[in-house]
Design a protein around this motif. Structure first.
Motif, short mmCIF file in Angstrom:
data_model
loop_
_atom_site.label_atom_id
_atom_site.label_comp_id
_atom_site.label_asym_id
_atom_site.label_seq_id
_atom_site.Cartn_x
_atom_site.Cartn_y
_atom_site.Cartn_z
N PRO A 108 0.77 -1.56 0.08
CA PRO A 108 -0.22 0.08 0.34
C PRO A 108 0.63 1.06 -0.05
CG PRO A 108 0.59 -1.18 2.16
CD PRO A 108 1.08 -1.48 1.44
N HIS A 109 2.19 1.19 -0.33
CA HIS A 109 2.83 2.11 -0.04
C HIS A 109 4.16 2.10 -0.81
CE1 HIS A 109 4.34 5.05 2.98
NE2 HIS A 109 4.95 5.43 1.86
N VAL A 110 4.39 2.22 -2.34
CA VAL A 110 5.34 2.41 -3.50
C VAL A 110 5.84 3.40 -3.37
CG1 VAL A 110 6.06 1.05 -5.06
CG2 VAL A 110 4.28 -0.08 -3.54
N HIS A 111 6.52 3.72 -3.79
CA HIS A 111 7.79 5.27 -4.47
C HIS A 111 8.08 4.87 -5.41
CE1 HIS A 111 7.01 7.53 -0.89
NE2 HIS A 111 7.29 7.10 0.35
N SER A 112 7.51 4.11 -6.57
CA SER A 112 7.35 3.79 -8.16
C SER A 112 7.54 5.32 -8.85
CB SER A 112 6.65 3.02 -8.46
OG SER A 112 5.77 3.49 -8.40
N GLY A 113 8.70 5.49 -9.68
CA GLY A 113 8.41 7.01 -10.68
C GLY A 113 7.04 6.90 -11.74
N PRO A 114 7.18 7.67 -12.57
CA PRO A 114 8.52 9.23 -12.61
C PRO A 114 7.66 9.62 -11.56
CG PRO A 114 6.44 9.82 -14.04
CD PRO A 114 6.31 7.72 -13.27
N THR B 222 6.19 -1.32 -14.59
CA THR B 222 7.52 -1.98 -14.05
C THR B 222 7.28 -2.76 -13.31
OG1 THR B 222 9.13 -1.26 -16.21
CG2 THR B 222 10.06 -2.58 -14.08
N LEU B 223 6.54 -1.51 -12.23
CA LEU B 223 6.39 -2.27 -10.74
C LEU B 223 5.35 -3.13 -10.63
CD1 LEU B 223 5.53 -1.71 -7.63
CD2 LEU B 223 4.42 0.16 -7.54
N LEU B 224 3.99 -2.93 -11.75
CA LEU B 224 3.05 -3.43 -12.14
C LEU B 224 3.05 -5.05 -12.28
CD1 LEU B 224 0.19 -3.12 -10.82
CD2 LEU B 224 -0.86 -2.31 -13.03
N ARG B 225 4.07 -4.68 -13.39
CA ARG B 225 4.13 -6.52 -13.62
C ARG B 225 4.72 -7.50 -13.04
NH1 ARG B 225 6.70 -3.63 -19.41
NH2 ARG B 225 4.94 -3.18 -20.51
N GLN B 226 5.54 -6.10 -12.14
CA GLN B 226 7.06 -7.61 -11.65
C GLN B 226 5.87 -7.85 -10.74
OE1 GLN B 226 9.97 -5.57 -9.17
NE2 GLN B 226 11.02 -5.23 -11.83
N SER C 98 6.08 -2.03 1.61
CA SER C 98 7.86 -2.39 0.88
C SER C 98 8.29 -0.30 1.50
CB SER C 98 7.82 -2.75 -0.15
OG SER C 98 7.32 -1.03 -0.78
N ASP C 99 7.68 0.40 1.46
CA ASP C 99 7.94 2.22 1.48
C ASP C 99 9.17 1.92 0.62
OD1 ASP C 99 8.17 4.69 2.10
OD2 ASP C 99 8.66 4.54 3.83
N LEU C 100 8.84 0.94 -1.33
CA LEU C 100 10.69 1.19 -1.87
C LEU C 100 10.52 1.96 -2.95
CD1 LEU C 100 11.91 -2.36 -0.65
CD2 LEU C 100 13.44 -0.07 0.14
N GLY D 203 18.99 2.26 -5.58
CA GLY D 203 20.24 2.16 -4.97
C GLY D 203 20.27 1.06 -3.21
N THR D 204 18.85 0.78 -3.85
CA THR D 204 18.57 -0.21 -2.56
C THR D 204 17.30 -1.42 -3.34
OG1 THR D 204 17.94 -0.24 -0.65
CG2 THR D 204 16.11 0.80 -2.04
N PHE D 205 17.04 -2.38 -2.72
CA PHE D 205 16.13 -3.57 -3.18
C PHE D 205 14.72 -2.63 -3.57
CE2 PHE D 205 17.45 -4.40 1.17
CZ PHE D 205 18.54 -5.01 0.79
N SER D 206 14.30 -3.32 -4.75
CA SER D 206 12.95 -2.72 -5.77
C SER D 206 11.45 -4.06 -4.54
CB SER D 206 12.97 -4.05 -6.49
OG SER D 206 12.54 -5.15 -6.12
N PRO D 207 11.09 -2.79 -4.61
CA PRO D 207 9.51 -3.16 -3.55
C PRO D 207 9.11 -5.17 -3.29
CG PRO D 207 9.10 -1.14 -5.17
CD PRO D 207 10.43 -1.61 -5.95
N LEU D 208 8.99 -5.03 -4.73
CA LEU D 208 8.82 -7.12 -4.84
C LEU D 208 9.80 -7.44 -4.18
CD1 LEU D 208 7.71 -9.66 -5.77
CD2 LEU D 208 8.94 -9.34 -7.79
N ASP D 209 11.31 -7.05 -4.17
CA ASP D 209 12.20 -7.89 -3.33
C ASP D 209 12.70 -7.90 -1.69
OD1 ASP D 209 15.20 -9.09 -2.58
OD2 ASP D 209 16.12 -7.67 -3.25
N GLY D 210 12.19 -6.01 -1.38
CA GLY D 210 11.55 -5.65 -0.36
C GLY D 210 10.22 -6.75 0.63
N PHE D 211 9.26 -6.51 -0.01
CA PHE D 211 8.51 -7.49 -0.15
C PHE D 211 8.96 -9.02 0.71
CE2 PHE D 211 4.91 -4.86 0.89
CZ PHE D 211 3.57 -6.23 1.25
#
Length: 313
Positions: A23-29, A40-44, A258-260, A264-272
């Motif tokens: 419920p808290h993702v900082h994807s771009g742009p 890309t977030l939604l695909r993963q 994730s708040d990801l 320079g750090t984990f992707s949201p999926l990896d963080g989860f």
């Protein structure tokens, strides 16, 4: 925390990701550097079987982008929702912007983050500037949510009423916890049913007693996994602190995000994935973890049907 190498553990994590919600993702742009964009977030997330994600940007409402993605990528089964953060770029406490977000299906209204007076105090003491700071455009002006006498401002009340009418979530953002108490109590008086307390572990100066009390009033308590993960540049707390936070609110009122999405750090999926493994290491069973990564979040957002669909597919 050990790396995930046991196939049995990986299979358990795969199963727990099916129907999960971030419920808290900082994807771009974004004007801040982002390591992943919304598509890309939604695909993963779709590949992993997530039920839903909610995008968050400190400077704009993402509901238009979410609607465009829904229309043009129907093959991606994870639902995408978005939100608005009441910072300077959207006009601060701007009821028109909140109504627009609601009309296009936005689920969360975040109280000020980078423009919260508390955030600016914290930032000064931390000697750090967020990469999305709008200082590059003009100096950030703190957005007050309370009057000098600590009562809720009229424009804040108007926004609360819009949230209540549209059955949206009101999230505390980076307000000081003392302000969150006042706003949440007023929100409940005015009919808001969905309250989320944002990362009490950092920035907002909350105690475990605050967590316990805010959860007892019916709010969900959201924890940012990135703040607990070894190897993450945002780590500020230890695993045992996460256990203390969960126990203060109770599993039934806890939701994990994730708040990801940053560089320079984990992707949201990896963080989860890592966050689920951390919960396993802390001794939580699969039913408890599923509540914190899926069921509770679905209840908070009012999207239980999305979870049912994801788990059935």
């Amino acid at each position: 925390m050990t790396e995930i190498t046991d196939p049995n553990v990986e299979a358990r994590i795969d199963a727990l990701l099916k129907g999960a919600i971030d419920p808290h993702v900082h994807s771009g742009p974004s004007i801040a550097p982002r390591g992943i964009d919304h598509v890309t977030l939604l695909r993963q997330a779709s590949q992993a079987g997530f039920a839903a994600v909610v995008t968050k940007d400190h400077d704009y409402s993402g509901v238009m982008t979410a609607e465009l993605i829904r229309q043009h990528f129907p093959e991606l089964k994870t639902k995408i929702y978005s939100s608005i953060v009441l910072n300077n770029v959207v006009g601060g406490l701007n009821p028109y912007a909140v109504e627009h977000t609601a009309a296009l299906g936005g689920r969360i209204v975040w109280l000020p983050t980078l423009a919260a007076a508390n955030h600016l105090r914290w930032q000064a003491s931390a000697n750090w500037v967020h990469p999305a700071s709008t200082d590059r455009m003009r100096p950030v002006t703190a957005i007050p949510v309370l009057n000098d006498d600590k009562s809720v401002r009229d424009d804040m009340k108007e926004i609360i009423d819009i949230v209540a009418r549209n059955d949206m979530v009101l999230a505390s953002g980076h307000l000081h916890v003392s302000e969150t108490w006042v706003i949440f109590e007023e929100a409940q008086r005015r009919g808001v049913k969905r309250l989320v307390f944002t990362h009490p572990e950092d920035i907002v100066d909350a105690s475990l007693n605050d967590v316990k009390g805010i959860a007892a009033m019916g709010a969900f308590v959201e924890h940012s996994l990135c703040m607990f993960l070894d190897g993450c540049k945002f780590k500020s707390r230890e695993a045992e602190d996460l256990r203390d936070q969960i126990e203060a609110a109770g599993v039934e009122q806890t939701m994990l995000c994730s708040d990801l999405g940053q560089t320079g750090t984990f992707s949201p999926l990896d963080g989860f994935r890592r966050g689920i493994r951390l919960c396993m290491d802390l001794g939580y069973d699969d039913d408890q973890i599923r509540k914190m990564v899926s069921g509770n979040t679905a209840r908070a957002l009012g999207i239980e049907a999305d979870v049912a669909t994801a788990r059935a597919s």
